[in-house]
Design a protein around this motif. Structure first.
Motif, PDB file in Angstrom:
ATOM      1  N   GLN A  85       0.107  49.208  52.529  1.00  0.00           N
ATOM      2  CA  GLN A  85      -0.381  50.424  51.895  1.00  0.00           C
ATOM      3  C   GLN A  85      -0.770  51.491  52.918  1.00  0.00           C
ATOM      4  N   ALA A  86      -1.080  51.072  54.139  1.00  0.00           N
ATOM      5  CA  ALA A  86      -1.468  52.039  55.172  1.00  0.00           C
ATOM      6  C   ALA A  86      -0.266  52.724  55.816  1.00  0.00           C
ATOM      7  N   VAL A  87       0.941  52.219  55.557  1.00  0.00           N
ATOM      8  CA  VAL A  87       2.124  52.765  56.230  1.00  0.00           C
ATOM      9  C   VAL A  87       2.361  54.223  55.863  1.00  0.00           C
ATOM     10  N   PHE A  88       2.336  54.547  54.563  1.00  0.00           N
ATOM     11  CA  PHE A  88       2.667  55.914  54.155  1.00  0.00           C
ATOM     12  C   PHE A  88       1.709  56.955  54.748  1.00  0.00           C
ATOM     13  N   PRO A  89       0.381  56.774  54.635  1.00  0.00           N
ATOM     14  CA  PRO A  89      -0.492  57.777  55.257  1.00  0.00           C
ATOM     15  C   PRO A  89      -0.358  57.854  56.771  1.00  0.00           C
ATOM     16  N   ARG A  90      -0.030  56.745  57.426  1.00  0.00           N
ATOM     17  CA  ARG A  90       0.194  56.811  58.877  1.00  0.00           C
ATOM     18  C   ARG A  90       1.435  57.645  59.193  1.00  0.00           C
ATOM     19  N   PHE A 167       8.339  60.616  52.641  1.00  0.00           N
ATOM     20  CA  PHE A 167       9.109  59.710  51.778  1.00  0.00           C
ATOM     21  C   PHE A 167      10.437  59.362  52.444  1.00  0.00           C
ATOM     22  N   LEU A 168      11.103  60.350  53.013  1.00  0.00           N
ATOM     23  CA  LEU A 168      12.369  60.108  53.693  1.00  0.00           C
ATOM     24  C   LEU A 168      12.188  59.130  54.849  1.00  0.00           C
ATOM     25  N   ASP A 169      11.149  59.342  55.657  1.00  0.00           N
ATOM     26  CA  ASP A 169      10.871  58.436  56.777  1.00  0.00           C
ATOM     27  C   ASP A 169      10.540  57.034  56.279  1.00  0.00           C
ATOM     28  N   LYS A 172      13.724  55.299  55.208  1.00  0.00           N
ATOM     29  CA  LYS A 172      14.522  54.984  56.393  1.00  0.00           C
ATOM     30  C   LYS A 172      13.932  53.786  57.133  1.00  0.00           C
ATOM     31  N   LEU A 173      12.598  53.760  57.246  1.00  0.00           N
ATOM     32  CA  LEU A 173      11.909  52.663  57.925  1.00  0.00           C
ATOM     33  C   LEU A 173      12.187  51.335  57.251  1.00  0.00           C
ATOM     34  N   ASN A 174      12.311  51.361  55.926  1.00  0.00           N
ATOM     35  CA  ASN A 174      12.570  50.150  55.168  1.00  0.00           C
ATOM     36  C   ASN A 174      14.052  49.897  54.924  1.00  0.00           C
ATOM     37  N   ASN A 175      14.888  50.615  55.674  1.00  0.00           N
ATOM     38  CA  ASN A 175      16.350  50.431  55.628  1.00  0.00           C
ATOM     39  C   ASN A 175      16.935  50.610  54.230  1.00  0.00           C
ATOM     40  N   LEU A 176      16.291  51.478  53.437  1.00  0.00           N
ATOM     41  CA  LEU A 176      16.805  51.749  52.099  1.00  0.00           C
ATOM     42  C   LEU A 176      17.729  52.963  52.087  1.00  0.00           C
TER      43      LEU A 176
END
Length: 204
Positions: A85-90, A167-169, A172-176
């Motif tokens: 859950q901390a990934v998006f705000p980071r 959202f784009l990042d 991409k980070l999750n290879n989607l």
């Protein structure tokens, strides 16, 4: 926009009938809080539809005392879910120089139990992420700066653009997705900031 009648009267928190709408998500009345009731029903229906992947819920609010943009998130027993859950705000902190991760808070205060972020965080499964994005009424401070910069319509719009870039990042980070960042998003930060803000951003 869940408070159109209250905002029309100049309220920024309460509805026409005097309800703080972000405290009534647990049991909204179709008569007294019709917008919450309708949106809650929609989200419940979406969450039960196997063809729908409901991944993010983000409430957007103005904050009357704090500076910058920041988020509130939920706390869970599952440590992995907390870390995810901390990934998006980071990521958003990396993209938006007016977003403060140090002011971002993850909690489960009883007083916030009726908020959309808290209620839906308990309703939806662990593949969904629920946040409140708070943005100052007034101004923001960038890293290393000594004076606050007043928010303008343009800088509010830029923060919104940076949420979209995040959202784009994230995907991409999750290879989607594998596509490169569109050129108009890559260049937006550099071309839209006033000279003073650009120089501050370069120093961050």
């Amino acid at each position: 926009m869940l408070n159109p009648d209250g905002v029309y009267l100049g309220n920024y928190r309460c509805s026409l009938m005097g309800f703080d709408l972000n405290r009534h998500w647990q049991d909204p009345s179709p008569w007294a809080q019709p917008t919450l009731h309708a949106v809650k029903q929609l989200i419940v229906q979406m969450s039960q539809d196997p063809s729908v992947s409901l991944e993010f819920y983000i409430d957007v609010h103005a904050h009357s005392t704090m500076l910058n943009g920041f988020m509130y998130g939920n706390v869970f027993e599952d440590e992995e879910r907390v870390q995810r859950q901390a990934v998006f705000p980071r990521l958003l902190c990396h993209n938006a120089h007016d977003f403060s991760f140090s002011s971002t808070s993850f909690n489960r205060d009883v007083v916030k139990a009726g908020t959309g972020r808290r209620f839906l965080g308990g309703l939806l499964d662990d593949t969904s992420y629920c946040y409140t994005l708070e943005v100052s009424f007034y101004s923001y401070m960038t890293s290393g700066s000594t004076a606050p910069v007043a928010y303008t319509e343009e800088s509010y719009m830029r923060l919104g653009m940076n949420v979209a870039r995040t959202f784009l990042d994230y995907y991409k980070l999750n290879n989607l997705i594998k596509d490169a960042v569109p050129s108009h998003l890559q260049s937006y930060e550099a071309t839209s900031q006033p000279e003073k803000e650009r120089s501050q951003h370069v120093r961050d």
